[in-house]
Design an enzyme around this catalytic site. Structure first.
Site, short mmCIF file in Angstrom:
data_model
loop_
_atom_site.label_atom_id
_atom_site.label_comp_id
_atom_site.label_asym_id
_atom_site.label_seq_id
_atom_site.Cartn_x
_atom_site.Cartn_y
_atom_site.Cartn_z
N HIS A 1 0.71 -1.23 -0.29
CA HIS A 1 0.06 -0.01 -0.13
C HIS A 1 0.86 1.27 -0.09
O HIS A 1 2.02 1.22 0.07
CB HIS A 1 -0.88 0.03 1.36
CG HIS A 1 -0.10 0.09 2.50
ND1 HIS A 1 0.74 -0.80 2.98
CD2 HIS A 1 0.05 1.22 3.31
CE1 HIS A 1 1.23 -0.50 4.22
NE2 HIS A 1 0.70 0.95 4.28
N ASP B 1 0.44 4.94 1.97
CA ASP B 1 -0.35 5.50 3.20
C ASP B 1 -1.27 6.56 2.92
O ASP B 1 -1.02 7.50 2.22
CB ASP B 1 0.59 6.10 4.03
CG ASP B 1 1.43 4.87 4.98
OD1 ASP B 1 0.99 3.58 5.00
OD2 ASP B 1 2.58 5.07 5.35
N HIS C 1 4.81 0.04 0.07
CA HIS C 1 5.80 -0.56 1.18
C HIS C 1 4.82 -1.67 1.85
O HIS C 1 3.22 -1.62 1.59
CB HIS C 1 6.04 0.33 2.12
CG HIS C 1 5.07 1.27 3.06
ND1 HIS C 1 4.33 2.09 2.54
CD2 HIS C 1 4.78 1.03 4.26
CE1 HIS C 1 3.46 2.74 3.39
NE2 HIS C 1 3.77 2.06 4.28
N ARG D 1 5.25 6.01 13.96
CA ARG D 1 5.04 6.65 12.70
C ARG D 1 4.38 8.22 12.61
O ARG D 1 3.35 8.22 13.39
CB ARG D 1 4.04 5.81 12.01
CG ARG D 1 3.80 6.08 10.59
CD ARG D 1 3.08 5.46 9.62
NE ARG D 1 1.60 6.06 9.31
CZ ARG D 1 0.73 5.54 8.96
NH1 ARG D 1 0.58 4.12 8.65
NH2 ARG D 1 -0.55 5.84 8.61
C1 OGA Z 1 3.33 1.67 8.29
C2 OGA Z 1 3.62 0.56 7.94
C3 OGA Z 1 5.25 -1.41 7.91
C4 OGA Z 1 5.91 -2.07 8.90
O1 OGA Z 1 3.51 2.06 9.63
O2 OGA Z 1 2.59 2.72 7.61
O3 OGA Z 1 2.89 0.17 6.71
O4 OGA Z 1 7.06 -2.69 8.30
N1 OGA Z 1 4.39 -0.35 8.44
O5 OGA Z 1 5.74 -1.82 9.93
MN MN Z 2 1.95 1.77 5.70
#
Ligand code: OGA
Ligand code: MN
Length: 296
Positions: A117, A119, A272, A287
């Site tokens: 995806h 974000d 990602h 995050r």
């Molecule tokens: C996010 C995500 C991936 C991870 O925090 O947006 O997709 O590896 N994380 O934690």
């Molecule tokens: Mn993410």
């Protein structure tokens, strides 16, 4: 008492941009994000972010306030709809964690990134980029993968490029929510107020990066539900083909986390994925998410 130097008068930090031996990504070596960053240094970081799409800053022993302040240099921050997982006193930080508290309640979003995806693509204004800061890492697993969607676009046949260029697709936060909740019952049931905040958005299938002008594929397994105007079967087939293409190994950098890593990626250029962590091992990251423009 001497005042802290402002961004303009802060001393220069002598850092290096080292591209990875990977299709995408670079390490910034020699920069301390906890210290003030002057405008010239900031411009170099910004340029490196546009050139490499994911930047890794190793060993950043920064506080949530410093993480937030650095993120804000790039734009206003998103407040995530899952308020259950905001860091206390810092709603700009989403806790990404598989840890359960003593009362059994989840500390954070344990399955963030379970599907590929970008974000916030489910909102009319998706995110510019996100910054993930490692707090506690498992002894194995927990990697994060990044796929370059400019390369994915460039790797399509001219016929496919022509076919998808005018198309739009619907993105929905709810697309996989119940499926994830069935697998992970700790996921909160969304309130009506939360559901109202995540009405589906329509996005171009191919977007143009607002700062570099480069085209990127902009559909994802996690949030894209259908191509607007196509019969369901045709839409499903086209999306399946694009999803498979968009994450080919030749477009991917795999990040292996080290203590206090800060990773800053461009959601306009990349998708990602969380590779996953064994349930019995603890993982916690913070995050921040920067607001972005209307895709075109
Ligand atoms: C996010 C995500 C991936 C991870 O925090 O947006 O997709 O590896 N994380 O934690
Ligand atoms: Mn993410």
């Amino acid at each position: 008492m001497t005042a802290a130097p402002t961004a303009d008068t802060a001393p220069h930090q002598d850092f290096e941009v080292r591209p990875f031996d990977a299709p995408v990504g670079a390490e910034i070596v020699g920069l301390d994000i906890g210290r003030p960053i002057n405008e010239a240094d900031f411009r170099r970081i910004h340029r490196a972010h546009l050139d490499h799409h994911v930047l890794v800053f190793r060993d950043q022993q920064i506080t949530p306030d410093q993480h937030i302040a650095f993120s804000r240099r790039f734009g206003p921050l998103e407040i995530h709809v899952l308020h259950q997982f905001h860091l206390e006193g810092h709603p700009e930080i989403l806790i990404v964690s598989n840890i359960k508290k003593a009362d059994g309640e989840p500390l954070g979003l344990g399955d963030a990134g379970a599907y590929w995806h970008s974000d916030i693509s489910y909102k009319p204004h998706p995110s510019l980029g996100s910054l993930l800061h490692a707090q506690e890492l498992p002894s194995e697993g927990g990697d994060t993968l990044f796929a370059d969607q400019h390369l994915a676009w460039e790797g399509l046949s001219p016929g496919m490029q022509q076919r998808i260029l005018p198309l739009k697709a619907e993105h929905s936060y709810l697309a996989k929510y119940e499926e994830l909740r069935a697998k992970n019952p700790w996921r909160p049931k969304l309130s009506q107020a939360q559901i109202d905040k995540v009405a589906p958005a329509v996005q171009p299938v191919v977007r143009t990066h607002p700062e570099t002008g480069r085209k990127a594929l902009f559909v994802s397994e996690h949030f894209t539900t259908r191509i607007v105007g196509l019969p369901q079967e045709e839409s499903d087939a086209l999306l399946a083909e694009l999803f498979a293409h968009s994450v080919k190994p030749e477009y991917v950098y795999r990040h292996l986390w080290a203590p206090h890593d800060l990773v800053f990626w461009d959601n306009r250029s990349l998708m990602h994925l969380a590779a996953g962590t064994p349930d019995e091992l603890r993982r916690k990251l913070y995050r921040t998410t920067i607001e972005g423009d209307l895709p075109f």
